[in-house]
Design an enzyme around this catalytic site. Sequence first.
Site, PDB file in Angstrom:
ATOM      1  N   LYS A 165      10.974  -8.045  74.211  1.00 41.92           N
ATOM      2  CA  LYS A 165       9.967  -7.149  73.634  1.00 41.92           C
ATOM      3  C   LYS A 165       8.739  -7.948  73.184  1.00 41.92           C
ATOM      4  O   LYS A 165       7.613  -7.584  73.484  1.00 41.92           O
ATOM      5  CB  LYS A 165      10.574  -6.421  72.425  1.00 41.92           C
ATOM      6  CG  LYS A 165       9.563  -5.752  71.529  1.00 41.92           C
ATOM      7  CD  LYS A 165      10.204  -5.070  70.356  1.00 41.92           C
ATOM      8  CE  LYS A 165      10.389  -5.930  69.130  1.00 41.92           C
ATOM      9  NZ  LYS A 165       9.174  -6.194  68.347  1.00 41.92           N
ATOM     10  N   ASN A 166       8.979  -9.053  72.486  1.00 46.93           N
ATOM     11  CA  ASN A 166       7.864  -9.800  71.918  1.00 46.93           C
ATOM     12  C   ASN A 166       7.067 -10.583  72.964  1.00 46.93           C
ATOM     13  O   ASN A 166       6.019 -11.148  72.646  1.00 46.93           O
ATOM     14  CB  ASN A 166       8.355 -10.749  70.818  1.00 46.93           C
ATOM     15  CG  ASN A 166       8.703  -9.985  69.548  1.00 46.93           C
ATOM     16  OD1 ASN A 166       8.484  -8.767  69.462  1.00 46.93           O
ATOM     17  ND2 ASN A 166       9.245 -10.695  68.567  1.00 46.93           N
ATOM     18  N   CYS A 192       4.509  -3.692  55.353  1.00 46.10           N
ATOM     19  CA  CYS A 192       5.640  -3.181  56.123  1.00 46.10           C
ATOM     20  C   CYS A 192       6.901  -3.646  55.424  1.00 46.10           C
ATOM     21  O   CYS A 192       6.844  -4.387  54.456  1.00 46.10           O
ATOM     22  CB  CYS A 192       5.600  -3.631  57.569  1.00 46.10           C
ATOM     23  SG  CYS A 192       6.097  -5.303  57.814  1.00 46.10           S
ATOM     24  N   ARG A 204       2.488  -9.255  55.469  1.00 49.31           N
ATOM     25  CA  ARG A 204       2.082  -9.535  56.852  1.00 49.31           C
ATOM     26  C   ARG A 204       0.599  -9.300  57.107  1.00 49.31           C
ATOM     27  O   ARG A 204       0.214  -8.375  57.817  1.00 49.31           O
ATOM     28  CB  ARG A 204       2.933  -8.727  57.831  1.00 49.31           C
ATOM     29  CG  ARG A 204       4.402  -9.054  57.712  1.00 49.31           C
ATOM     30  CD  ARG A 204       5.240  -8.343  58.712  1.00 49.31           C
ATOM     31  NE  ARG A 204       5.254  -9.010  60.010  1.00 49.31           N
ATOM     32  CZ  ARG A 204       6.039  -8.641  61.013  1.00 49.31           C
ATOM     33  NH1 ARG A 204       6.844  -7.627  60.874  1.00 49.31           N
ATOM     34  NH2 ARG A 204       6.023  -9.285  62.145  1.00 49.31           N
ATOM     35  N   ASP A 224      13.870 -13.964  62.919  1.00 44.28           N
ATOM     36  CA  ASP A 224      14.421 -12.755  63.546  1.00 44.28           C
ATOM     37  C   ASP A 224      15.936 -12.836  63.772  1.00 44.28           C
ATOM     38  O   ASP A 224      16.534 -11.870  64.251  1.00 44.28           O
ATOM     39  CB  ASP A 224      13.711 -12.482  64.885  1.00 44.28           C
ATOM     40  CG  ASP A 224      12.318 -11.898  64.689  1.00 44.28           C
ATOM     41  OD1 ASP A 224      11.960 -11.574  63.551  1.00 44.28           O
ATOM     42  OD2 ASP A 224      11.587 -11.778  65.694  1.00 44.28           O
ATOM     43  N   ARG A 244      13.705   0.387  68.351  1.00 46.77           N
ATOM     44  CA  ARG A 244      12.410  -0.253  68.579  1.00 46.77           C
ATOM     45  C   ARG A 244      12.577  -1.569  69.319  1.00 46.77           C
ATOM     46  O   ARG A 244      11.664  -2.000  70.020  1.00 46.77           O
ATOM     47  CB  ARG A 244      11.724  -0.554  67.234  1.00 46.77           C
ATOM     48  CG  ARG A 244      11.087   0.649  66.581  1.00 46.77           C
ATOM     49  CD  ARG A 244      10.278   0.199  65.393  1.00 46.77           C
ATOM     50  NE  ARG A 244       9.465  -0.952  65.742  1.00 46.77           N
ATOM     51  CZ  ARG A 244       9.118  -1.925  64.911  1.00 46.77           C
ATOM     52  NH1 ARG A 244       9.486  -1.891  63.657  1.00 46.77           N
ATOM     53  NH2 ARG A 244       8.380  -2.938  65.324  1.00 46.77           N
TER      54      ARG A 244
END
Length: 416
Positions: free
Chosen positions: A22-23, A116, A121, A304, A396
């Site tokens: 995804k990233n 968030c 961030r 992560d 997500r």
Amino acid sequence: MDKLVIKGGIRLKGEVEISGAKNAALPAIAASLLASGKSRLKGVPDLVDVKTMGRLLENLGAGFQYVDSSVEIDTAKIRRFEAPYELVKTMRASVLVLGPLVARFGRARVSLPGGCAIGARPINLHLMGLEKMGAKVRLDKGYVVATAKRLKGAHIYFDIPSVTGTENLMMAASLAKGTTIIDNAAREPEVVNLADILVSMGAKIKGAGESIIVIEGVDELRPFDQYVIPDRIECGTFMAASAITGGDVILKNCRPEHLDAVVLKLKETGVAFEPLSAGIRVIGPDRLEANDLKTMPYPGFPTDMQAQFMALMSVARGTSVIQETIFENRFMHVAELRRMGADISVQAATATVKGVRGLVGADVMATDLRASASLVIAALAAKGKTTIHRLYHLDRGYEKMEEKLRRLGAIVERVR
Ligand code: UD1
């Protein structure tokens, strides 16, 4: 809202195919804005965040189609230059369109991401870099408005190696006049993947994957036809799932060299690895051993993967100290793990985890993407049934998580 119900206590066994990252996909999709015409990105995971990026590009006037793990983007008719609040608030990575829009069209209006779940961030480094490259940046009703006739090369230093900051400026610098140097750049594999894609578009970039990236701007870029790298965080998450269940799992389509810190740490906890030509085999021990951890920018241990590692340590033999150094509020999973019987105390950015013999299934709430993953892992090892609420966070970032787990023997059900 969907829930995931997991009956724990089963040793996972079998093979699982890791999806594209995804990233890596999100910045690559944004990079398509740097050229006019049709770009194709292959190996793209079918995720809510990818769809959000698609909506964002469509909103700018681009064509966006997702077919069979490939995305086709047509940027010939871009007519708007705005990333609206509704999209940015659901996905911070929307800010990745800022650099490409200013570089190619001379203007962009991007909503500020705001706070968030995992901390403040900010995007000050993105903005500082664009200003150094000659853009005029101002704030207007919660939006960043950036304009520039043509960006010019600059020497930029990051106080903190920001991943999307590096990506945004690398994209912008590719179309700037002159040479840009990004000092203390992020070294994540996703940055390297993006640089490879930009180079295939005609960009001149040296040093991606190192701390100093040098970009010689060009006048024009062409569309691309490229792949995204496998998702190292999904891969690490399945490693953790095998580890906590004493499993024996083969992970295919993964790049273990992107996970050195995770693999070495897991080895210290008793997990065994066997490199295979098509991937890596992960064998969990009868009981994990406690181990301390500190998150760091790549090649350090990824933030992560912190939540997933904490789930492992919650049932390990001994006490572990886990320090989060990247995001200030990334222990949201602690309260939920405690509901399952974990013994964890938190002081500022340090969690002390006293391993317990076993966890017990409970109703828990997913609070962010990786916290959700840690709850799934904990649930796989817990006695009885765990119900994970607010599943949209997991959707997500993880493609077909429950299908993949089921294929490994887990008892997992999505309740709509
Ligand atoms: C990216 C990843 C995310 C991962 C994170 C850290 C994507 C889409 N997301 O997020 O999954 O958790 O890297 O590996 O790739 N910072 C500033 N000012 C800035 C930018 C960042 O102070 O302008 C700080 C952040 O608050 C944080 C640190 O820098 O403390 C690293 O953040 P950053 O690398 O920017 O994270 P993201 O790129 O948002």
